[in-house]
Design an enzyme around this catalytic site. Structure first.
Site, PDB file in Angstrom:
ATOM      1  N   ARG A   1      11.798  58.832  87.210  1.00 15.74           N
ATOM      2  CA  ARG A   1      11.602  57.547  86.527  1.00 15.74           C
ATOM      3  C   ARG A   1      12.813  57.173  85.664  1.00 15.74           C
ATOM      4  NH1 ARG A   1       5.275  57.983  84.421  1.00 15.74           N
ATOM      5  NH2 ARG A   1       4.374  58.509  86.462  1.00 15.74           N
TER       6      ARG A   1
ATOM      7  N   ASP B   1       4.936  58.341  73.554  1.00 16.62           N
ATOM      8  CA  ASP B   1       6.290  58.114  74.051  1.00 16.62           C
ATOM      9  C   ASP B   1       7.221  57.997  72.841  1.00 16.62           C
ATOM     10  OD1 ASP B   1       5.044  57.821  76.545  1.00 16.62           O
ATOM     11  OD2 ASP B   1       4.881  55.651  76.307  1.00 16.62           O
TER      12      ASP B   1
ATOM     13  N   ASP C   1       9.074  53.480  77.681  1.00 10.81           N
ATOM     14  CA  ASP C   1       8.264  52.688  78.603  1.00 10.81           C
ATOM     15  C   ASP C   1       8.350  51.200  78.252  1.00 10.81           C
ATOM     16  OD1 ASP C   1       7.544  55.035  79.785  1.00 10.81           O
ATOM     17  OD2 ASP C   1       5.425  54.935  79.259  1.00 10.81           O
TER      18      ASP C   1
ATOM     19  N   ASP D   1       4.837  62.564  76.933  1.00 11.34           N
ATOM     20  CA  ASP D   1       4.531  61.567  77.954  1.00 11.34           C
ATOM     21  C   ASP D   1       5.837  60.885  78.341  1.00 11.34           C
ATOM     22  OD1 ASP D   1       3.089  60.016  79.717  1.00 11.34           O
ATOM     23  OD2 ASP D   1       2.320  58.654  78.198  1.00 11.34           O
TER      24      ASP D   1
END
Length: 429
Positions: free
Chosen positions: A305, A210, A253, A249
Protein backbone atom coordinates in the site's frame (compact mmCIF):
# COMPACT_ATOMS: atom_id res chain seq x y z
CA UNK A 1 0.79 -9.86 31.60
CA UNK A 2 2.24 -6.37 31.61
CA UNK A 3 2.35 -4.55 28.27
CA UNK A 4 4.39 -1.35 28.24
CA UNK A 5 4.34 1.37 25.60
CA UNK A 6 7.75 1.62 23.87
CA UNK A 7 9.06 5.15 24.37
CA UNK A 8 11.46 5.15 21.40
CA UNK A 9 10.63 4.41 18.86
CA UNK A 10 23.32 6.77 -11.70
CA UNK A 11 22.61 9.89 -12.40
CA UNK A 12 21.95 9.24 -16.18
CA UNK A 13 20.22 10.99 -19.02
CA UNK A 14 16.47 10.89 -18.90
CA UNK A 15 13.73 13.04 -20.30
CA UNK A 16 11.52 15.00 -17.95
CA UNK A 17 7.89 15.72 -18.72
CA UNK A 18 6.99 19.24 -19.79
CA UNK A 19 6.65 21.25 -16.60
CA UNK A 20 3.34 22.86 -15.79
CA UNK A 21 4.84 25.59 -13.62
CA UNK A 22 8.36 26.73 -12.73
CA UNK A 23 10.17 25.28 -9.73
CA UNK A 24 9.19 27.02 -6.51
CA UNK A 25 11.62 28.32 -3.94
CA UNK A 26 13.94 25.87 -2.23
CA UNK A 27 11.62 25.54 0.74
CA UNK A 28 8.93 24.08 -1.58
CA UNK A 29 6.40 26.72 -0.56
CA UNK A 30 5.42 30.26 -1.39
CA UNK A 31 7.46 32.65 0.72
CA UNK A 32 11.10 31.99 1.63
CA UNK A 33 11.87 31.41 5.32
CA UNK A 34 13.84 34.65 5.55
CA UNK A 35 10.73 36.60 4.57
CA UNK A 36 7.97 34.55 6.20
CA UNK A 37 7.93 32.26 9.18
CA UNK A 38 7.08 28.62 8.51
CA UNK A 39 3.61 28.84 10.01
CA UNK A 40 2.63 31.61 7.58
CA UNK A 41 3.71 29.70 4.46
CA UNK A 42 1.05 28.32 2.12
CA UNK A 43 1.05 25.64 -0.55
CA UNK A 44 2.62 26.88 -3.81
CA UNK A 45 0.35 27.41 -6.81
CA UNK A 46 0.25 24.25 -8.92
CA UNK A 47 1.73 22.00 -6.22
CA UNK A 48 -0.57 19.04 -6.59
CA UNK A 49 -4.24 18.48 -6.07
CA UNK A 50 -4.36 20.47 -2.84
CA UNK A 51 -3.56 23.62 -4.83
CA UNK A 52 -6.83 23.68 -6.79
CA UNK A 53 -10.14 25.34 -5.92
CA UNK A 54 -8.62 28.12 -3.85
CA UNK A 55 -5.52 26.29 -2.67
CA UNK A 56 -4.43 25.34 0.81
CA UNK A 57 -3.44 28.06 3.26
CA UNK A 58 -3.99 26.44 6.64
CA UNK A 59 -3.68 28.98 9.41
CA UNK A 60 -1.58 31.48 7.46
CA UNK A 61 -4.02 34.28 8.24
CA UNK A 62 -4.13 33.63 11.96
CA UNK A 63 -4.32 36.60 14.29
CA UNK A 64 -1.38 36.97 16.69
CA UNK A 65 -3.44 35.59 19.57
CA UNK A 66 -4.13 32.43 17.53
CA UNK A 67 -0.46 31.53 17.15
CA UNK A 68 0.36 28.88 19.75
CA UNK A 69 3.49 27.19 21.02
CA UNK A 70 2.88 23.80 22.60
CA UNK A 71 5.01 21.39 24.60
CA UNK A 72 2.49 18.92 26.09
CA UNK A 73 -0.24 16.61 24.89
CA UNK A 74 -3.01 18.70 26.44
CA UNK A 75 -1.63 21.93 24.98
CA UNK A 76 -1.51 20.34 21.52
CA UNK A 77 -5.06 19.02 21.71
CA UNK A 78 -6.42 22.39 22.81
CA UNK A 79 -4.42 24.44 20.31
CA UNK A 80 -5.52 22.53 17.18
CA UNK A 81 -9.23 22.47 18.09
CA UNK A 82 -11.79 24.79 16.51
CA UNK A 83 -12.10 26.20 12.99
CA UNK A 84 -10.65 29.70 13.30
CA UNK A 85 -7.32 30.26 11.47
CA UNK A 86 -4.50 29.19 13.79
CA UNK A 87 -0.83 28.24 13.76
CA UNK A 88 0.52 25.67 16.18
CA UNK A 89 4.24 25.27 16.72
CA UNK A 90 5.26 22.01 18.42
CA UNK A 91 8.29 23.01 20.47
CA UNK A 92 9.49 19.68 21.84
CA UNK A 93 9.00 15.91 21.70
CA UNK A 94 5.65 14.83 23.12
CA UNK A 95 4.49 11.33 24.05
CA UNK A 96 0.74 10.82 23.82
CA UNK A 97 0.83 8.39 26.72
CA UNK A 98 1.45 11.08 29.30
CA UNK A 99 -1.05 12.31 31.86
CA UNK A 100 -1.67 16.00 32.55
CA UNK A 101 0.67 15.88 35.54
CA UNK A 102 3.47 14.36 33.43
CA UNK A 103 3.00 10.78 34.64
CA UNK A 104 3.60 8.13 31.96
CA UNK A 105 0.57 6.03 31.01
CA UNK A 106 0.91 2.33 30.21
CA UNK A 107 -1.60 0.04 28.54
CA UNK A 108 -2.94 -1.32 31.81
CA UNK A 109 -3.96 2.18 32.81
CA UNK A 110 -6.49 2.26 29.97
CA UNK A 111 -7.94 -1.18 30.76
CA UNK A 112 -11.41 -1.39 32.34
CA UNK A 113 -14.09 -3.94 33.19
CA UNK A 114 -11.62 -6.72 33.95
CA UNK A 115 -9.78 -6.70 30.63
CA UNK A 116 -6.35 -8.29 30.51
CA UNK A 117 -4.50 -9.83 27.62
CA UNK A 118 -4.10 -13.10 29.48
CA UNK A 119 -7.84 -13.36 30.10
CA UNK A 120 -8.62 -12.39 26.51
CA UNK A 121 -6.30 -15.06 25.09
CA UNK A 122 -7.77 -17.68 27.38
CA UNK A 123 -11.35 -16.78 26.49
CA UNK A 124 -10.99 -16.79 22.71
CA UNK A 125 -8.48 -19.55 22.11
CA UNK A 126 -9.60 -21.30 18.88
CA UNK A 127 -9.31 -24.65 20.67
CA UNK A 128 -12.66 -23.87 22.26
CA UNK A 129 -13.85 -20.67 20.54
CA UNK A 130 -14.99 -20.24 16.92
CA UNK A 131 -15.38 -16.97 15.07
CA UNK A 132 -14.86 -13.36 16.13
CA UNK A 133 -14.55 -12.51 19.79
CA UNK A 134 -17.80 -11.49 21.46
CA UNK A 135 -19.30 -11.17 24.89
CA UNK A 136 -18.31 -9.32 28.08
CA UNK A 137 -14.55 -9.62 27.64
CA UNK A 138 -14.72 -8.33 24.07
CA UNK A 139 -16.89 -5.47 25.33
CA UNK A 140 -14.23 -4.75 27.96
CA UNK A 141 -11.55 -4.67 25.26
CA UNK A 142 -13.60 -2.18 23.24
CA UNK A 143 -14.14 0.03 26.27
CA UNK A 144 -10.44 -0.09 27.08
CA UNK A 145 -9.63 0.78 23.47
CA UNK A 146 -12.02 3.74 23.69
CA UNK A 147 -10.07 5.00 26.70
CA UNK A 148 -6.86 4.83 24.70
CA UNK A 149 -8.52 6.65 21.78
CA UNK A 150 -9.55 9.49 24.05
CA UNK A 151 -5.94 10.00 25.07
CA UNK A 152 -4.05 9.52 21.80
CA UNK A 153 -6.33 10.83 19.06
CA UNK A 154 -5.85 14.52 18.34
CA UNK A 155 -8.68 16.05 16.30
CA UNK A 156 -7.47 18.86 14.03
CA UNK A 157 -9.82 21.73 13.23
CA UNK A 158 -10.19 23.53 9.90
CA UNK A 159 -7.86 26.36 8.85
CA UNK A 160 -4.97 24.97 10.85
CA UNK A 161 -1.22 24.89 10.33
CA UNK A 162 0.82 22.58 12.57
CA UNK A 163 4.61 22.88 12.32
CA UNK A 164 7.45 21.25 14.19
CA UNK A 165 9.77 23.88 15.59
CA UNK A 166 13.00 22.10 14.69
CA UNK A 167 13.50 18.34 14.91
CA UNK A 168 10.60 17.20 17.09
CA UNK A 169 8.66 13.98 17.44
CA UNK A 170 5.11 13.09 18.38
CA UNK A 171 5.04 9.53 19.73
CA UNK A 172 1.95 7.38 20.11
CA UNK A 173 -0.50 9.86 18.56
CA UNK A 174 -3.12 9.51 15.87
CA UNK A 175 -3.36 12.88 14.16
CA UNK A 176 -6.98 12.96 12.96
CA UNK A 177 -7.98 15.36 10.16
CA UNK A 178 -11.68 14.54 10.05
CA UNK A 179 -14.42 16.35 8.07
CA UNK A 180 -12.59 19.66 7.88
CA UNK A 181 -11.08 21.88 5.18
CA UNK A 182 -7.75 23.64 4.80
CA UNK A 183 -5.10 21.97 6.95
CA UNK A 184 -1.30 22.04 6.72
CA UNK A 185 1.02 19.74 8.71
CA UNK A 186 4.78 20.14 8.25
CA UNK A 187 8.16 19.28 9.74
CA UNK A 188 7.01 16.69 12.29
CA UNK A 189 7.93 13.10 13.05
CA UNK A 190 4.90 10.99 13.90
CA UNK A 191 5.94 7.66 15.40
CA UNK A 192 4.45 4.49 16.83
CA UNK A 193 0.68 4.78 16.84
CA UNK A 194 0.65 1.71 19.08
CA UNK A 195 -2.51 -0.28 19.75
CA UNK A 196 -2.75 -1.56 23.32
CA UNK A 197 -5.85 -3.65 22.59
CA UNK A 198 -5.82 -5.57 19.28
CA UNK A 199 -9.02 -7.56 18.72
CA UNK A 200 -9.51 -11.12 17.46
CA UNK A 201 -11.82 -11.36 14.43
CA UNK A 202 -11.71 -15.15 14.16
CA UNK A 203 -8.89 -15.29 11.60
CA UNK A 204 -6.49 -12.44 12.33
CA UNK A 205 -5.77 -9.73 14.85
CA UNK A 206 -7.38 -6.37 14.03
CA UNK A 207 -5.61 -3.20 15.11
CA UNK A 208 -6.65 0.42 15.34
CA UNK A 209 -4.80 3.73 15.09
CA UNK A 210 -2.96 5.26 12.16
CA UNK A 211 -0.18 7.79 12.55
CA UNK A 212 -2.18 10.22 10.42
CA UNK A 213 -5.71 10.01 9.01
CA UNK A 214 -7.36 12.30 6.45
CA UNK A 215 -11.05 11.40 6.62
CA UNK A 216 -13.82 13.29 4.82
CA UNK A 217 -11.55 16.31 4.52
CA UNK A 218 -10.42 18.63 1.73
CA UNK A 219 -7.43 20.86 0.95
CA UNK A 220 -4.79 19.12 3.04
CA UNK A 221 -1.03 19.61 2.59
CA UNK A 222 1.30 17.18 4.38
CA UNK A 223 4.94 18.15 3.94
CA UNK A 224 8.35 17.25 5.36
CA UNK A 225 6.95 14.64 7.71
CA UNK A 226 8.55 11.45 8.98
CA UNK A 227 6.09 8.63 9.64
CA UNK A 228 7.26 5.36 11.20
CA UNK A 229 6.63 2.74 13.87
CA UNK A 230 9.31 4.05 16.17
CA UNK A 231 10.76 1.34 18.41
CA UNK A 232 7.95 -1.16 17.81
CA UNK A 233 8.45 -3.49 14.84
CA UNK A 234 5.38 -5.54 14.00
CA UNK A 235 7.63 -8.22 12.49
CA UNK A 236 9.07 -8.78 15.98
CA UNK A 237 5.74 -9.17 17.78
CA UNK A 238 4.62 -12.56 19.12
CA UNK A 239 2.04 -14.77 17.49
CA UNK A 240 -1.17 -15.66 19.27
CA UNK A 241 -3.57 -18.22 17.83
CA UNK A 242 -0.98 -18.69 15.06
CA UNK A 243 -1.33 -15.09 13.82
CA UNK A 244 0.97 -12.08 14.33
CA UNK A 245 -0.17 -9.88 17.19
CA UNK A 246 0.24 -6.65 15.26
CA UNK A 247 0.38 -3.29 17.02
CA UNK A 248 -0.15 -0.87 14.10
CA UNK A 249 -2.81 -0.20 11.48
CA UNK A 250 -2.16 2.32 8.68
CA UNK A 251 0.59 4.88 8.36
CA UNK A 252 -1.24 7.57 6.39
CA UNK A 253 -4.79 6.88 5.22
CA UNK A 254 -6.89 9.13 2.96
CA UNK A 255 -10.47 7.92 3.21
CA UNK A 256 -14.21 8.65 3.29
CA UNK A 257 -14.52 11.01 0.31
CA UNK A 258 -11.50 13.07 1.22
CA UNK A 259 -10.23 15.17 -1.66
CA UNK A 260 -7.51 17.57 -2.81
CA UNK A 261 -4.51 16.32 -0.86
CA UNK A 262 -0.80 16.91 -1.53
CA UNK A 263 1.84 14.80 0.26
CA UNK A 264 5.37 16.04 -0.37
CA UNK A 265 8.97 15.77 0.77
CA UNK A 266 8.24 13.25 3.51
CA UNK A 267 9.85 10.04 4.71
CA UNK A 268 7.79 6.97 5.52
CA UNK A 269 9.54 3.90 6.84
CA UNK A 270 9.26 0.44 8.36
CA UNK A 271 5.53 -0.23 8.09
CA UNK A 272 3.31 -2.88 6.50
CA UNK A 273 -0.13 -1.58 5.44
CA UNK A 274 1.00 1.95 4.79
CA UNK A 275 -0.97 4.29 2.50
CA UNK A 276 -4.61 3.32 1.93
CA UNK A 277 -6.55 5.77 -0.19
CA UNK A 278 -10.23 4.85 -0.33
CA UNK A 279 -12.52 2.54 1.58
CA UNK A 280 -14.35 -0.59 0.40
CA UNK A 281 -14.78 -1.70 -3.20
CA UNK A 282 -18.47 -0.80 -2.99
CA UNK A 283 -18.08 2.72 -1.62
CA UNK A 284 -19.11 4.48 -4.82
CA UNK A 285 -19.45 7.80 -2.98
CA UNK A 286 -15.66 8.04 -3.40
CA UNK A 287 -16.07 8.48 -7.18
CA UNK A 288 -14.74 11.83 -8.35
CA UNK A 289 -12.93 12.44 -5.07
CA UNK A 290 -9.78 11.04 -3.43
CA UNK A 291 -7.56 13.20 -5.67
CA UNK A 292 -4.11 12.94 -4.12
CA UNK A 293 -0.61 13.99 -5.21
CA UNK A 294 2.41 12.12 -3.80
CA UNK A 295 5.74 13.64 -4.81
CA UNK A 296 9.36 13.75 -3.68
CA UNK A 297 8.90 11.34 -0.81
CA UNK A 298 11.21 8.60 0.44
CA UNK A 299 9.40 5.34 1.15
CA UNK A 300 11.57 2.78 2.93
CA UNK A 301 10.59 -0.80 3.66
CA UNK A 302 6.86 -0.31 3.27
CA UNK A 303 5.44 -3.81 2.92
CA UNK A 304 2.38 -2.85 0.88
CA UNK A 305 0.00 0.00 0.00
CA UNK A 306 2.36 2.73 -1.19
CA UNK A 307 -0.29 3.62 -2.14
CA UNK A 308 -3.26 1.30 -2.64
CA UNK A 309 -6.03 3.25 -4.36
CA UNK A 310 -9.76 2.71 -4.85
CA UNK A 311 -11.77 5.10 -7.04
CA UNK A 312 -9.30 7.96 -6.52
CA UNK A 313 -6.97 9.80 -8.88
CA UNK A 314 -3.41 9.51 -7.59
CA UNK A 315 -0.46 11.33 -9.14
CA UNK A 316 2.66 9.58 -7.87
CA UNK A 317 5.84 11.20 -9.15
CA UNK A 318 9.51 11.68 -8.29
CA UNK A 319 9.36 9.45 -5.23
CA UNK A 320 12.12 7.12 -4.05
CA UNK A 321 11.22 3.60 -2.91
CA UNK A 322 13.78 1.54 -1.01
CA UNK A 323 13.13 -2.09 -0.10
CA UNK A 324 15.79 -3.92 1.92
CA UNK A 325 13.72 -6.85 3.22
CA UNK A 326 12.42 -9.15 0.49
CA UNK A 327 10.58 -11.26 3.05
CA UNK A 328 8.33 -8.44 4.21
CA UNK A 329 7.67 -6.81 0.81
CA UNK A 330 4.45 -7.49 -1.11
CA UNK A 331 3.92 -4.60 -3.59
CA UNK A 332 3.95 -0.81 -3.77
CA UNK A 333 1.28 0.42 -6.21
CA UNK A 334 -2.09 -1.18 -5.49
CA UNK A 335 -4.42 -0.87 -8.47
CA UNK A 336 -7.87 -1.01 -6.90
CA UNK A 337 -11.41 -0.73 -8.23
CA UNK A 338 -11.86 2.25 -10.58
CA UNK A 339 -8.49 3.64 -9.54
CA UNK A 340 -6.45 6.06 -11.66
CA UNK A 341 -2.78 5.90 -10.68
CA UNK A 342 -0.44 8.03 -12.79
CA UNK A 343 3.10 7.08 -11.76
CA UNK A 344 5.88 9.16 -13.30
CA UNK A 345 9.65 9.15 -12.90
CA UNK A 346 9.91 7.26 -9.64
CA UNK A 347 12.98 5.38 -8.40
CA UNK A 348 13.05 1.89 -6.88
CA UNK A 349 15.97 0.29 -5.09
CA UNK A 350 14.94 -3.33 -4.58
CA UNK A 351 16.72 -5.97 -2.55
CA UNK A 352 17.97 -9.12 -4.25
CA UNK A 353 15.14 -11.50 -5.06
CA UNK A 354 12.47 -8.86 -5.70
CA UNK A 355 11.54 -8.67 -9.41
CA UNK A 356 10.23 -5.38 -10.81
CA UNK A 357 6.93 -7.12 -11.58
CA UNK A 358 6.13 -7.11 -7.86
CA UNK A 359 6.00 -3.33 -7.68
CA UNK A 360 2.41 -3.45 -8.96
CA UNK A 361 -0.41 -5.29 -7.20
CA UNK A 362 -3.94 -5.63 -8.58
CA UNK A 363 -7.15 -5.40 -6.57
CA UNK A 364 -9.90 -5.06 -9.16
CA UNK A 365 -8.41 -2.18 -11.16
CA UNK A 366 -7.89 -2.26 -14.92
CA UNK A 367 -4.92 -0.02 -15.68
CA UNK A 368 -2.05 2.13 -14.50
CA UNK A 369 -0.26 4.94 -16.35
CA UNK A 370 3.39 4.21 -15.50
CA UNK A 371 6.42 5.79 -17.15
CA UNK A 372 9.94 6.95 -16.45
CA UNK A 373 10.60 4.47 -13.64
CA UNK A 374 14.16 3.55 -12.67
CA UNK A 375 14.78 0.23 -10.93
CA UNK A 376 18.17 -0.58 -9.43
CA UNK A 377 19.98 1.97 -11.54
CA UNK A 378 18.32 1.44 -14.90
CA UNK A 379 15.23 2.68 -16.67
CA UNK A 380 12.55 0.09 -17.39
CA UNK A 381 8.82 -0.29 -17.77
CA UNK A 382 7.40 -1.70 -14.57
CA UNK A 383 4.03 -2.17 -16.26
CA UNK A 384 5.60 -4.30 -19.03
CA UNK A 385 7.35 -6.36 -16.34
CA UNK A 386 4.09 -6.85 -14.47
CA UNK A 387 2.10 -7.80 -17.59
CA UNK A 388 4.79 -10.28 -18.70
CA UNK A 389 4.65 -11.96 -15.29
CA UNK A 390 0.84 -11.89 -15.08
CA UNK A 391 -0.54 -12.57 -18.59
CA UNK A 392 -3.91 -13.54 -17.17
CA UNK A 393 -4.30 -10.29 -15.28
CA UNK A 394 -2.68 -7.77 -17.60
CA UNK A 395 -3.30 -4.09 -16.97
CA UNK A 396 -3.91 -1.37 -19.57
CA UNK A 397 -1.29 1.39 -19.89
CA UNK A 398 -3.78 4.18 -19.33
CA UNK A 399 -6.39 5.35 -16.85
CA UNK A 400 -9.56 7.45 -16.88
CA UNK A 401 -8.36 10.12 -14.46
CA UNK A 402 -5.85 12.93 -14.79
CA UNK A 403 -2.71 13.94 -12.95
CA UNK A 404 -4.08 17.29 -11.94
CA UNK A 405 -1.75 20.28 -11.46
CA UNK A 406 1.85 19.56 -10.59
CA UNK A 407 5.27 21.08 -10.33
CA UNK A 408 7.93 20.04 -12.90
CA UNK A 409 8.39 16.28 -13.10
CA UNK A 410 12.14 15.71 -12.89
CA UNK A 411 14.16 12.82 -14.33
CA UNK A 412 14.06 10.11 -11.71
CA UNK A 413 17.81 10.15 -10.93
CA UNK A 414 17.77 13.90 -10.32
CA UNK A 415 14.73 13.62 -8.07
CA UNK A 416 16.40 10.82 -6.10
CA UNK A 417 19.34 13.06 -5.24
CA UNK A 418 17.05 15.84 -4.05
CA UNK A 419 14.89 13.50 -2.01
CA UNK A 420 17.98 12.07 -0.33
CA UNK A 421 18.99 15.57 0.75
CA UNK A 422 15.70 17.18 1.58
CA UNK A 423 12.91 14.75 2.53
CA UNK A 424 11.71 14.12 6.03
CA UNK A 425 11.11 16.04 9.21
CA UNK A 426 13.57 18.32 10.95
CA UNK A 427 14.72 19.77 7.62
CA UNK A 428 12.80 23.04 7.68
CA UNK A 429 14.15 25.84 9.82
Amino acid sequence: MMISIPLSIVMAAAVALTPSVPFPASDHAQGAPAARELGRQVLADGDGWASVDGGTTGGANAAPEDVHQVSTRDELAAAVAGNEPKIVYVQRDINAHTASDGTPIICEDYAVDGYSLAAYLAAFDPSHWTGPASGPLEDARKASSANQREQIRINVGANTTIVGAGDVQLTGFTLNIDRVDNVIVRNLQLSDAYDCFPGWNGDTWKTEWDNLVVSGSTHVWLDHLTLDDGGTADAEQPKYFGEPFLRHDGLLDVVRQSDLVTISWSRMAGHDKSLLWGNGDGVTADRGRLRVTLHHNELVDLGQRAPRVRFGQAHVYNNVYRVTDAGQYQYSWGVGVESSIIAQNNTFELAAGIPPARIIGTFGGTGIDEQGTWVNGRHLSVLDAYNSANPGAALAPDVQGTSGPHLPVEPAPAARERVDREAGSGVLR
